[in-house]
Scaffold this active site. Structure first.
Site, PDB file in Angstrom:
ATOM      1  CB  CYS A 106      83.051  77.297 123.468  1.00 16.17           C
ATOM      2  SG  CYS A 106      84.261  76.265 122.626  1.00 16.17           S
TER       3      CYS A 106
ATOM      4  N   GLY B  41      94.626  75.887 124.578  1.00 17.04           N
ATOM      5  CA  GLY B  41      95.683  74.895 124.696  1.00 17.04           C
ATOM      6  C   GLY B  41      97.056  75.515 124.782  1.00 17.04           C
TER       7      GLY B  41
ATOM      8  CD  GLU C 268      62.403  60.266 137.678  1.00 12.61           C
ATOM      9  OE1 GLU C 268      62.200  59.320 138.452  1.00 12.61           O
ATOM     10  OE2 GLU C 268      61.748  61.318 137.685  1.00 12.61           O
TER      11      GLU C 268
ATOM     12  CB  CYS D 242      72.527  71.820 114.045  1.00 12.45           C
ATOM     13  SG  CYS D 242      72.408  70.711 112.616  1.00 12.45           S
ATOM     14  CD  GLU D 243      76.674  74.077 118.673  1.00 13.27           C
ATOM     15  OE1 GLU D 243      76.934  73.337 119.635  1.00 13.27           O
ATOM     16  OE2 GLU D 243      77.544  74.799 118.119  1.00 13.27           O
TER      17      GLU D 243
ATOM     18  CB  ALA E 154     105.165  82.976 115.374  1.00  8.66           C
TER      19      ALA E 154
ATOM     20  CB  THR F 158      88.462  78.806 118.021  1.00 10.97           C
ATOM     21  OG1 THR F 158      89.315  78.975 116.891  1.00 10.97           O
ATOM     22  CG2 THR F 158      87.063  78.463 117.532  1.00 10.97           C
ATOM     23  CB  CYS F 159      87.249  78.007 123.055  1.00  9.56           C
ATOM     24  SG  CYS F 159      86.052  77.583 124.331  1.00  9.56           S
TER      25      CYS F 159
ATOM     26  NE  ARG G 160      78.382  67.356 101.336  1.00 13.99           N
ATOM     27  CZ  ARG G 160      79.641  67.503 100.947  1.00 13.99           C
ATOM     28  NH1 ARG G 160      79.908  68.089  99.788  1.00 13.99           N
ATOM     29  NH2 ARG G 160      80.627  67.078 101.711  1.00 13.99           N
TER      30      ARG G 160
ATOM     31  CE1 TYR H 118      80.817  72.437 117.033  1.00 17.54           C
ATOM     32  CE2 TYR H 118      81.533  70.613 115.666  1.00 17.54           C
ATOM     33  CZ  TYR H 118      81.831  71.744 116.392  1.00 17.54           C
ATOM     34  OH  TYR H 118      83.120  72.179 116.480  1.00 17.54           O
ATOM     35  CB  ILE H 119      79.288  74.973 113.448  1.00 13.30           C
ATOM     36  CG1 ILE H 119      80.482  74.631 114.347  1.00 13.30           C
ATOM     37  CG2 ILE H 119      79.247  76.477 113.180  1.00 13.30           C
ATOM     38  CD1 ILE H 119      81.830  74.948 113.745  1.00 13.30           C
TER      39      ILE H 119
ATOM     40  CG  HIS I   6      60.275  61.269 141.129  1.00 14.06           C
ATOM     41  ND1 HIS I   6      59.961  60.998 139.817  1.00 14.06           N
ATOM     42  CD2 HIS I   6      59.116  61.639 141.735  1.00 14.06           C
ATOM     43  CE1 HIS I   6      58.659  61.173 139.641  1.00 14.06           C
ATOM     44  NE2 HIS I   6      58.129  61.566 140.793  1.00 14.06           N
TER      45      HIS I   6
ATOM     46  CE  LYS J  45      78.778  76.752 120.475  1.00 10.07           C
ATOM     47  NZ  LYS J  45      79.490  75.522 120.042  1.00 10.07           N
TER      48      LYS J  45
ATOM     49  N   GLY K 164      75.386  70.785 107.751  1.00  6.45           N
ATOM     50  CA  GLY K 164      74.576  69.954 108.633  1.00  6.45           C
ATOM     51  C   GLY K 164      75.298  69.493 109.870  1.00  6.45           C
TER      52      GLY K 164
END
Length: 487
Positions: A49, A16, A475, A182-183, A116, A43-44, A200, A179-180, A470, A52, A177
């Site tokens: 991201c 950003g 689908e 679990c990933e 800074a 971080t990303c 927990r 997303y981090i 298909h 990972k 528990g």
């Protein structure tokens, strides 16, 4: 001539901050500086991201080799070489960091490899001792993982540390528990690590669609992850110590317990966070793990930045409070990205940075629409989601739920029990699709395209009119004709 050294001073070299800096300088012609005290990319790119996702790719190859036999291929499954992979990973991160540096340089942004701190409404002070003035200051310092407030928490690692492991542990306890957690459970399990996960709460991935997160949890267990909900750590200590006196309460002397605690901390400093750790859970079980990973949340990076002293308001967790245009309570100071704790996703931070430049430097007040943002969780299988969960939608209005779960062709042929989920949450009144949830391989790729339709206000009948591709998993999104349930 300007009364300030710069038109804009950006604090933070993540996605950003870098985007805002280079667009302000390159497109708007502003005089811009940026300070970053760690690696450019944030971080990303450096510890989130990108590395990972590369680890997710690496972890999935073991299953590919196994499935290949069902398709007539005789591939050999060998041990995973962490050192070789990590070397390539670090080279890729170095390359990406240099890309960020080059983008800033090419746009004419002056950079400072320093910390800074805001020292005035138009002033920042660098860790080098320099003080710089700017008409506008943009805070884009992101967030950081936190450890729980408990004795010996320093014995565990956090997500930032996992990319720097010298060797893979044989056993790993993941606490959390979200997303981090679990990933990384899926990643490490795929790389051959024995993974146990404590959470927990009653079910992992709180806040996501209940049916979708239930399938993810089921799949994690099928893949060999020892997932234990309703469980947390109550005590931990270096495994090399005798825990009886200090942890079971049998010591007759409090000073003895204090002495044991002091020796534990001294030993931990020698062993480092990767030493074996003894853990006692809320269920009373005791076990030694090679490593403990805390994935128990992230806090905004606002500590000791001088923000409150100049009038910037912070929330309960330290997040910077901003208006719809990312402006703080101090008119000259703005903030974007995870440090504001609005929607903590890299593409959102980038959009907020672009909107900031439009507002401040191009005279076009622009806010970011934080509604209906598609996102993916890179569990195994992945989860893609956009819009309301079934539970949230039910509280808002009457809805119809279109849902199907099935074994996908590729893994079913290989004899694996994997299941996928496709789900649409539809308004009874307007027929608009309020939410879409996918649990499947490559769900992130699918939800991106579904997100376009839902953002445009597509109805269930719009989906129905779309011809299926298909044979594909996706689908099913356009072939579900009858609601499974209504509410």
């Amino acid at each position: 001539m300007s009364d300030f050294d710069y038109d804009l001073f950006v604090i933070g070299g993540g996605s950003g901050g870098v985007r805002a800096a280079r667009v302000a300088a390159g497109d708007a012609g502003a005089k811009v500086a940026l300070a970053e005290d760690d690696r450019y990319g944030g971080t990303c790119v450096i510890r989130g991201c990108v590395p990972k996702k590369l680890m997710v790719f690496a972890s999935e190859y073991a299953g590919v080799v196994e499935d290949a036999a069902s398709y007539g291929w005789d591939l050999k499954n060998g041990p995973f070489d962490w050192v070789s992979f990590q070397s390539r990973l670090n080279k890729e991160l170095d390359r990406l960091e240099q890309v960020y540096r080059d983008l800033l340089k090419g746009s004419g942004v002056e950079t400072f490899d320093a910390r800074a701190r805001v020292s005035g409404t138009h002033e920042v002070t660098l860790s080098t001792g320099e003080t710089k003035s700017a008409k506008h200051i943009l805070i884009a310092t992101g967030g950081q993982p936190v450890r729980p407030d408990m004795p010996n928490a320093h014995l565990g690692i956090v997500s930032d540390d996992i990319f720097h492991m010298e060797t893979l542990p044989k056993s790993l306890l993941i606490v959390g528990g979200g997303y981090i957690a679990c990933e990384f459970a899926g990643i490490m399990n795929g790389l051959g690590v024995e993974v146990t996960q404590y959470y927990r709460g009653a079910q992992i991935l709180r806040g996501f669609d209940e049916e979708a997160r239930g399938l993810v949890a089921e799949s994690m267990r099928e893949r060999g992850i020892d997932l234990r909900v309703g469980t947390n750590i109550v005590e931990m200590a270096p495994a090399s110590e005798d825990h009886t006196a200090s942890w079971t309460g049998t010591a007759s002397d409090a000073a003895m317990g204090a002495d044991v605690q002091q020796r534990q901390e001294m030993q931990a400093e020698v062993d480092g966070p990767q030493g074996p750790v003894w853990v006692k859970s809320t269920t009373g079980q005791e076990r030694v793990f090679d490593m403990v990973l805390f994935a128990t949340g992230r806090d905004p990076n606002t500590k000791d930045m001088g923000l409150e002293e100049v009038g910037v308001k912070l929330g309960r967790r330290g997040q910077i409070e901003v208006d719809a245009y990312s402006q703080t309570a101090v008119p000259s100071i703005y903030a974007i990205g995870d440090v504001t704790d609005r929607v903590n996703l890299t593409p959102v931070a980038i959009r907020e940075g672009m909107a900031f430049v439009e507002t401040v430097f191009k005279g076009n007040p622009t806010s970011v629409d934080h509604e209906l943002i598609p996102s993916a969780i890179f569990t195994q299988p992945e989860m893609g989601t956009v819009g309301l969960s079934e539970e949230d939608a039910r509280e808002q209005e009457p809805v119809e739920i279109y849902c199907t779960s099935f074994r996908p062709m590729q893994t079913a042929f290989a004899g694996r029990p994997d299941r996928v989920l496709m789900k649409l949450v539809v308004s009874k009144e307007t027929r608009k699709v309020l939410g879409c949830h996918i649990v499947a391989p490559h769900a992130g790729e699918m939800i991106q395209l579904a997100g376009v339709a839902i953002k445009m206000g597509a109805t269930k009948e719009d989906f129905d009119r779309t011809v299926a591709v298909h044979p594909t998993m996706s689908e099913e999104i356009v072939t579900m004709r009858n609601p499974m349930r209504t509410a």
